[in-house]
Write a protein that holds these residues in place. Structure first.
Motif, short mmCIF file in Angstrom:
data_model
loop_
_atom_site.label_atom_id
_atom_site.label_comp_id
_atom_site.label_asym_id
_atom_site.label_seq_id
_atom_site.Cartn_x
_atom_site.Cartn_y
_atom_site.Cartn_z
N PRO A 80 0.83 -1.21 0.00
CA PRO A 80 0.00 0.00 0.00
C PRO A 80 0.86 1.25 0.00
CG PRO A 80 0.02 -1.00 2.18
CD PRO A 80 0.71 -1.96 1.26
N VAL A 81 0.36 2.28 -0.65
CA VAL A 81 1.08 3.55 -0.72
C VAL A 81 0.71 4.39 0.50
CG1 VAL A 81 1.31 5.71 -2.01
CG2 VAL A 81 1.28 3.52 -3.22
N ASP A 82 1.71 4.72 1.30
CA ASP A 82 1.50 5.51 2.52
C ASP A 82 1.67 7.00 2.28
OD1 ASP A 82 1.44 3.17 4.56
OD2 ASP A 82 3.27 2.82 3.41
N VAL A 83 2.47 7.36 1.28
CA VAL A 83 2.70 8.77 0.95
C VAL A 83 2.54 8.94 -0.55
CG1 VAL A 83 4.31 10.72 1.02
CG2 VAL A 83 4.33 9.03 2.87
N LEU A 84 1.63 9.80 -0.95
CA LEU A 84 1.46 10.15 -2.37
C LEU A 84 1.95 11.57 -2.56
CD1 LEU A 84 0.31 9.94 -5.28
CD2 LEU A 84 -1.90 10.64 -4.32
N VAL A 85 2.89 11.76 -3.48
CA VAL A 85 3.39 13.10 -3.80
C VAL A 85 2.97 13.43 -5.23
CG1 VAL A 85 5.39 14.62 -3.97
CG2 VAL A 85 5.37 12.77 -2.27
N ASN A 86 1.97 14.28 -5.36
CA ASN A 86 1.51 14.75 -6.68
C ASN A 86 2.38 15.93 -7.09
OD1 ASN A 86 -0.78 13.07 -7.42
ND2 ASN A 86 -1.84 13.97 -5.67
N ALA A 122 -6.06 7.24 -3.85
CA ALA A 122 -5.22 6.90 -2.71
C ALA A 122 -5.91 7.05 -1.36
CB ALA A 122 -3.96 7.78 -2.73
N VAL A 123 -6.75 8.07 -1.22
CA VAL A 123 -7.24 8.44 0.10
C VAL A 123 -8.13 7.38 0.77
CG1 VAL A 123 -8.83 10.05 1.25
CG2 VAL A 123 -6.91 10.92 -0.08
N PRO A 124 -9.07 6.73 0.06
CA PRO A 124 -9.90 5.73 0.77
C PRO A 124 -9.08 4.62 1.43
CG PRO A 124 -10.90 6.31 -1.32
CD PRO A 124 -9.55 6.95 -1.32
N GLY A 132 -1.50 7.80 6.54
CA GLY A 132 -1.13 8.17 5.18
C GLY A 132 -1.04 9.67 5.01
N ALA A 133 -0.48 10.08 3.89
CA ALA A 133 -0.34 11.50 3.61
C ALA A 133 -0.34 11.73 2.11
CB ALA A 133 0.97 12.04 4.21
N VAL A 134 -0.96 12.83 1.71
CA VAL A 134 -0.94 13.28 0.32
C VAL A 134 -0.29 14.65 0.29
CG1 VAL A 134 -2.31 13.92 -1.70
CG2 VAL A 134 -3.04 12.01 -0.25
N ALA A 175 -3.29 12.78 6.34
CA ALA A 175 -3.02 14.20 6.19
C ALA A 175 -2.96 14.58 4.71
CB ALA A 175 -1.70 14.57 6.86
N ALA A 176 -3.31 15.82 4.41
CA ALA A 176 -3.12 16.38 3.07
C ALA A 176 -2.44 17.73 3.24
CB ALA A 176 -4.45 16.54 2.35
N LEU A 177 -1.42 17.97 2.44
CA LEU A 177 -0.64 19.20 2.53
C LEU A 177 -0.36 19.74 1.15
CD1 LEU A 177 2.36 20.07 4.77
CD2 LEU A 177 2.70 20.07 2.29
N ALA A 178 -0.50 21.04 0.99
CA ALA A 178 -0.12 21.70 -0.26
C ALA A 178 1.25 22.34 -0.06
CB ALA A 178 -1.14 22.77 -0.64
N LEU A 179 2.18 22.00 -0.93
CA LEU A 179 3.50 22.62 -0.93
C LEU A 179 3.47 23.79 -1.89
CD1 LEU A 179 6.54 22.80 -0.37
CD2 LEU A 179 6.88 21.00 -2.10
N CYS A 180 3.87 24.96 -1.39
CA CYS A 180 3.78 26.19 -2.18
C CYS A 180 5.16 26.82 -2.32
CB CYS A 180 2.79 27.14 -1.50
SG CYS A 180 2.45 28.64 -2.42
#
Length: 268
Positions: A80-86, A122-124, A132-134, A175-180
């Motif tokens: 399973p994917v624990d961290v997704l980096v878009n 990924a989130v469900p 997990g984290a996105v 968690a979900a985080l936007a990198l700016c």
């Protein structure tokens, strides 16, 4: 070992995320268009960090290729994917009126549709596992866009999308985080001949420093990361109205009686 899937993983910020997460012991799934670059990067990460590295060559503007990445995120027979980096993104440098429609549609497909669909895939599973984290890579341009920039508009969408997803994940362990980031020194500037600021300029950032700041903010429980004091100062001012509205919404919500959700979510 935890597993991280990173799009746009062969160069720039994506490569920096792969290095940092690999060094921290994550197995990696690397996604990008160029298989040769991916294979070279994968060999380097295996040798340097002793982690497992999968290579998934895919053009995220192509629905069929995008679906392959979605399937990797949901496949119960794989780790399973624990961290997704878009991180993958496309930027059309031509102003909107002069740009070709196909180029603009590619921007939307990669910068918006792929972020939406991969996060949704990924989130469900992350919620079901209770962890997990996105990380969605946005841009300072999403706050102060140059004229005629559909790219900047797409990054404004990433900021708003991540904000609302993060709010929906409270209490799930996800968690979900936007990198700016602002201006980042990458090999894209070398390939395109675009100018790069002088070393030490506060307006230019190194990929590894941006990634380190992002992961530190993720561990602090933040939903927005803006590396660099110049950009953080501006974004801090621009975010004040939104923070105030969030606080008011939380206060209002405490005084309401809400019905239980129709579907319960299993938690670990």
């Amino acid at each position: 070992m935890p597993t991280a899937l990173i799009t746009g993983a062969s160069t720039g910020l994506g490569a920096a995320f792969a290095r940092r997460l690999g060094a921290e012991g994550h197995d990696l799934v690397l996604v990008a268009r160029n298989r040769d670059r991916l294979e070279a990067a994968a060999a380097g990460h295996r040798a340097a960090f002793g982690v497992r590295v999968e290579v998934l060559a895919a053009d995220l503007a192509d629905p069929a290729a995008r679906a392959r990445v979605e399937r990797r995120l949901t496949d119960p027979d794989l780790s399973p994917v624990d961290v997704l980096v878009n991180n993958a993104a496309v930027e059309t440098c031509t102003e909107f009126a002069q740009a070709r429609l196909g180029e603009l549609q590619t921007e939307i497909a990669v910068n918006v549709t792929a972020v939406l669909s991969l996060t949704h895939a990924a989130v469900p599973g992350m919620i079901g596992r209770g962890r997990g984290a996105v990380i969605n890579v946005a841009s300072f341009a999403g706050y102060l866009p140059p004229r005629g920039s559909a790219y900047a508009a797409s990054k404004a969408w990433v900021l708003a999308f991540t904000d609302t997803v993060a709010a929906s994940l409270t209490g799930t362990g996800v968690a979900a985080l936007a990198l700016c980031p602002g201006r980042v020194r990458t090999d894209k500037h070398v390939r395109t001949g675009r100018p790069v600021g002088r070393e030490g300029s506060p307006l230019w950032q190194d990929p590894d420093e941006v990634v380190d700041a992002c992961l530190a903010d993720l561990r602090r429980g933040r939903s927005l990361s803006t590396p660099g004091w110049v950009y953080a100062s501006v974004v801090g001012v621009l975010e004040l109205p939104r923070r105030s509205l969030r606080a008011l919404a939380r206060l209002a919500g405490r005084g309401r009686t809400s019905r239980p959700p129709a579907v319960s979510v299993a938690r670990r």
